[in-house]
Design a protein around this motif. Sequence first.
Motif, PDB file in Angstrom:
ATOM      1  N   ARG A 213       0.706  -1.138   0.052  1.00 19.45           N
ATOM      2  CA  ARG A 213      -0.102   0.073  -0.081  1.00 19.45           C
ATOM      3  C   ARG A 213       0.966   1.267  -0.046  1.00 19.45           C
ATOM      4  O   ARG A 213       0.555   2.140  -0.707  1.00 19.45           O
ATOM      5  N   GLU A 214       1.838   1.345   0.787  1.00 20.44           N
ATOM      6  CA  GLU A 214       2.663   2.442   0.886  1.00 20.44           C
ATOM      7  C   GLU A 214       3.382   2.471  -0.234  1.00 20.44           C
ATOM      8  O   GLU A 214       3.737   4.020  -0.745  1.00 20.44           O
ATOM      9  N   ALA A 215       4.072   1.404  -0.887  1.00 17.58           N
ATOM     10  CA  ALA A 215       4.693   1.662  -2.099  1.00 17.58           C
ATOM     11  C   ALA A 215       3.739   2.355  -3.429  1.00 17.58           C
ATOM     12  O   ALA A 215       4.534   3.116  -4.146  1.00 17.58           O
ATOM     13  N   ALA A 216       2.731   1.914  -3.386  1.00 16.12           N
ATOM     14  CA  ALA A 216       1.907   2.140  -4.425  1.00 16.12           C
ATOM     15  C   ALA A 216       1.477   3.493  -4.023  1.00 16.12           C
ATOM     16  O   ALA A 216       1.546   4.556  -5.130  1.00 16.12           O
ATOM     17  N   ARG A 217       1.158   4.166  -2.833  1.00 16.47           N
ATOM     18  CA  ARG A 217       0.716   5.367  -2.661  1.00 16.47           C
ATOM     19  C   ARG A 217       1.971   6.310  -2.976  1.00 16.47           C
ATOM     20  O   ARG A 217       1.905   7.453  -3.430  1.00 16.47           O
ATOM     21  N   GLN A 218       3.136   5.887  -2.552  1.00 16.95           N
ATOM     22  CA  GLN A 218       4.367   6.843  -2.890  1.00 16.95           C
ATOM     23  C   GLN A 218       4.592   6.901  -4.147  1.00 16.95           C
ATOM     24  O   GLN A 218       4.640   7.959  -4.707  1.00 16.95           O
ATOM     25  N   HIS A 219       4.390   5.890  -5.162  1.00 12.83           N
ATOM     26  CA  HIS A 219       4.296   5.972  -6.546  1.00 12.83           C
ATOM     27  C   HIS A 219       3.386   6.881  -7.132  1.00 12.83           C
ATOM     28  O   HIS A 219       3.592   7.775  -7.811  1.00 12.83           O
ATOM     29  N   MET A 220       2.144   6.924  -6.739  1.00  9.99           N
ATOM     30  CA  MET A 220       1.268   7.788  -6.941  1.00  9.99           C
ATOM     31  C   MET A 220       1.338   9.103  -6.653  1.00  9.99           C
ATOM     32  O   MET A 220       0.975  10.178  -7.314  1.00  9.99           O
ATOM     33  N   MET A 221       1.700   9.291  -5.488  1.00 13.40           N
ATOM     34  CA  MET A 221       2.106  10.535  -4.939  1.00 13.40           C
ATOM     35  C   MET A 221       3.242  11.193  -5.700  1.00 13.40           C
ATOM     36  O   MET A 221       3.049  12.664  -5.997  1.00 13.40           O
ATOM     37  N   GLU A 222       4.237  10.612  -6.045  1.00 10.38           N
ATOM     38  CA  GLU A 222       5.266  11.146  -6.786  1.00 10.38           C
ATOM     39  C   GLU A 222       4.868  11.636  -8.267  1.00 10.38           C
ATOM     40  O   GLU A 222       5.341  12.510  -8.791  1.00 10.38           O
ATOM     41  N   SER A 223       4.039  10.789  -8.888  1.00  7.77           N
ATOM     42  CA  SER A 223       3.651  11.257 -10.050  1.00  7.77           C
ATOM     43  C   SER A 223       2.631  12.616  -9.856  1.00  7.77           C
ATOM     44  O   SER A 223       2.807  13.171 -10.835  1.00  7.77           O
ATOM     45  N   LEU A 224       1.863  12.588  -9.041  1.00  7.31           N
ATOM     46  CA  LEU A 224       0.948  13.577  -8.888  1.00  7.31           C
ATOM     47  C   LEU A 224       1.779  14.811  -8.463  1.00  7.31           C
ATOM     48  O   LEU A 224       1.318  16.037  -9.203  1.00  7.31           O
ATOM     49  N   MET A 225       2.915  14.398  -7.711  1.00 11.20           N
ATOM     50  CA  MET A 225       3.490  15.704  -7.351  1.00 11.20           C
ATOM     51  C   MET A 225       4.307  16.337  -8.531  1.00 11.20           C
ATOM     52  O   MET A 225       4.711  17.607  -8.867  1.00 11.20           O
ATOM     53  N   ARG A 226       4.954  15.580  -9.406  1.00 10.06           N
ATOM     54  CA  ARG A 226       5.575  15.886 -10.839  1.00 10.06           C
ATOM     55  C   ARG A 226       4.782  16.654 -11.533  1.00 10.06           C
ATOM     56  O   ARG A 226       5.373  17.647 -11.959  1.00 10.06           O
ATOM     57  N   HIS A 227       3.504  16.276 -11.673  1.00 13.85           N
ATOM     58  CA  HIS A 227       2.714  16.850 -12.703  1.00 13.85           C
ATOM     59  C   HIS A 227       1.966  18.163 -11.995  1.00 13.85           C
ATOM     60  O   HIS A 227       1.785  19.181 -12.771  1.00 13.85           O
ATOM     61  N   SER A 228       1.953  18.170 -10.933  1.00 14.49           N
ATOM     62  CA  SER A 228       1.478  19.437  -9.961  1.00 14.49           C
ATOM     63  C   SER A 228       2.486  20.527 -10.152  1.00 14.49           C
ATOM     64  O   SER A 228       2.097  21.507 -10.538  1.00 14.49           O
ATOM     65  N   GLU A 229       3.821  20.107 -10.097  1.00 12.78           N
ATOM     66  CA  GLU A 229       4.835  21.263 -10.003  1.00 12.78           C
ATOM     67  C   GLU A 229       4.808  21.606 -11.330  1.00 12.78           C
ATOM     68  O   GLU A 229       5.136  22.785 -11.626  1.00 12.78           O
ATOM     69  N   LEU A 230       4.715  20.736 -12.602  1.00 13.53           N
ATOM     70  CA  LEU A 230       4.907  21.346 -13.914  1.00 13.53           C
ATOM     71  C   LEU A 230       3.862  22.152 -14.289  1.00 13.53           C
ATOM     72  O   LEU A 230       4.082  23.250 -14.818  1.00 13.53           O
ATOM     73  N   SER A 231       2.601  21.883 -13.621  1.00 10.05           N
ATOM     74  CA  SER A 231       1.499  22.521 -13.940  1.00 10.05           C
ATOM     75  C   SER A 231       1.504  24.029 -13.173  1.00 10.05           C
ATOM     76  O   SER A 231       1.252  25.166 -14.048  1.00 10.05           O
ATOM     77  N   ASP A 232       1.983  24.041 -12.060  1.00  7.97           N
ATOM     78  CA  ASP A 232       2.555  25.414 -11.347  1.00  7.97           C
ATOM     79  C   ASP A 232       3.323  26.170 -12.213  1.00  7.97           C
ATOM     80  O   ASP A 232       3.421  27.363 -12.489  1.00  7.97           O
ATOM     81  N   ALA A 233       4.456  25.393 -12.631  1.00  4.42           N
ATOM     82  CA  ALA A 233       5.595  26.148 -13.318  1.00  4.42           C
ATOM     83  C   ALA A 233       4.924  26.839 -14.821  1.00  4.42           C
ATOM     84  O   ALA A 233       5.478  28.035 -15.097  1.00  4.42           O
ATOM     85  N   ILE A 234       4.261  25.957 -15.382  1.00  3.51           N
ATOM     86  CA  ILE A 234       3.511  26.731 -16.713  1.00  3.51           C
ATOM     87  C   ILE A 234       2.791  27.529 -16.310  1.00  3.51           C
ATOM     88  O   ILE A 234       2.576  28.790 -17.285  1.00  3.51           O
ATOM     89  N   GLY A 235       1.961  27.657 -15.406  1.00  6.48           N
ATOM     90  CA  GLY A 235       0.924  28.820 -14.975  1.00  6.48           C
ATOM     91  C   GLY A 235       1.737  29.931 -14.604  1.00  6.48           C
ATOM     92  O   GLY A 235       1.377  31.016 -15.002  1.00  6.48           O
ATOM     93  N   THR A 236       2.765  29.859 -14.077  1.00  6.65           N
ATOM     94  CA  THR A 236       3.880  31.035 -13.643  1.00  6.65           C
ATOM     95  C   THR A 236       4.341  31.455 -14.719  1.00  6.65           C
ATOM     96  O   THR A 236       4.450  32.989 -15.135  1.00  6.65           O
ATOM     97  N   ALA A 237       4.810  30.739 -15.791  1.00  7.78           N
ATOM     98  CA  ALA A 237       5.365  31.085 -16.872  1.00  7.78           C
ATOM     99  C   ALA A 237       4.353  32.070 -17.832  1.00  7.78           C
ATOM    100  O   ALA A 237       4.629  33.047 -18.414  1.00  7.78           O
ATOM    101  N   ASP A 238       3.175  31.339 -17.787  1.00 11.49           N
ATOM    102  CA  ASP A 238       1.895  32.045 -18.614  1.00 11.49           C
ATOM    103  C   ASP A 238       1.883  33.453 -17.990  1.00 11.49           C
ATOM    104  O   ASP A 238       1.468  34.280 -18.968  1.00 11.49           O
ATOM    105  N   ALA A 239       1.835  33.394 -16.659  1.00  8.88           N
ATOM    106  CA  ALA A 239       1.283  34.799 -15.972  1.00  8.88           C
ATOM    107  C   ALA A 239       2.564  35.804 -16.254  1.00  8.88           C
ATOM    108  O   ALA A 239       2.288  37.139 -16.732  1.00  8.88           O
ATOM    109  N   ALA A 240       3.820  35.438 -16.436  1.00  8.49           N
ATOM    110  CA  ALA A 240       4.960  36.203 -16.543  1.00  8.49           C
ATOM    111  C   ALA A 240       4.929  36.761 -18.015  1.00  8.49           C
ATOM    112  O   ALA A 240       5.488  37.819 -18.498  1.00  8.49           O
ATOM    113  N   GLY A 241       4.491  35.806 -18.866  1.00  9.38           N
ATOM    114  CA  GLY A 241       4.338  36.250 -20.387  1.00  9.38           C
ATOM    115  C   GLY A 241       3.361  37.116 -20.636  1.00  9.38           C
ATOM    116  O   GLY A 241       3.580  37.875 -21.555  1.00  9.38           O
TER     117      GLY A 241
END
Length: 241
Positions: A213-241
């Motif tokens: 359970r913990e390994a699966a949760r960690q895998h999903m959390m890592e994927s969620l974090m990666r994509h959330s961070e990218l979404s935030d970065a894109i949003g910041t870049a769009d706002a700056a542009g």
Amino acid sequence: MAKAASLADELYGKLKADIMSGAILPGSKLPSQKDIADSEDVSRTVVREAVARLEAQGYAVSRQGSGVYVSEGARYRAFQVTREELTELSDIIKLLEMRLAIETEMAGLAAARRDQDDVVAMRLALKRMRDASDDSAASALADTQFHMAVARATKNDYFVRFIDFLGVRLVPPRSLYLRDQPELAHADYACKVHGEHEAVLSAIVRMDIAGAREAARQHMMESLMRHSELSDAIGTADAAG
């Protein structure tokens, strides 16, 4: 033409909402196209298009010489995840949030119930994933096969059907996450994802329910974090542009 399409979209949404809420009951006959056109103050062309979409999506069925009826199972067709919906990061993040809970419990059940054939299938899928690390499409397919093997190990057909339903939608496209990153970034990403899957497999092999359970949760959390961070970065870049 654009206005008619917009009106058809609105009417389709209204009729679908009435079906899903139970305002129009399963098995009941829809009003005639003329009656709908009159009550909604739209053309019959708009009504035909909206009703055709209801039929195409399985919410209604036409009976020759009788009319159009609400499908008996219409309310159970509400959940859909189409490939077209998963072209934006925000949609992928929503799916990952849902999978977080499902995959966590699925791995725990797999650890409790797996047999040797299940372990062999998981190991084979991981080998295919590793061998295809430089081919994102083949790697995504092997990734899906791994999750399907975990689902089968639960001995619960509903998990299998759900993972089968998601299919290739199960694995967020690497190209969307990495975008214009160099090849080295793709290789590092593939290695990290493979390691996360290895941790899930290791716990399942040991029949370590909590660990799986913990390994699966960690895998999903890592994927969620990666994509959330990218979404935030894109949003910041769009706002700056």
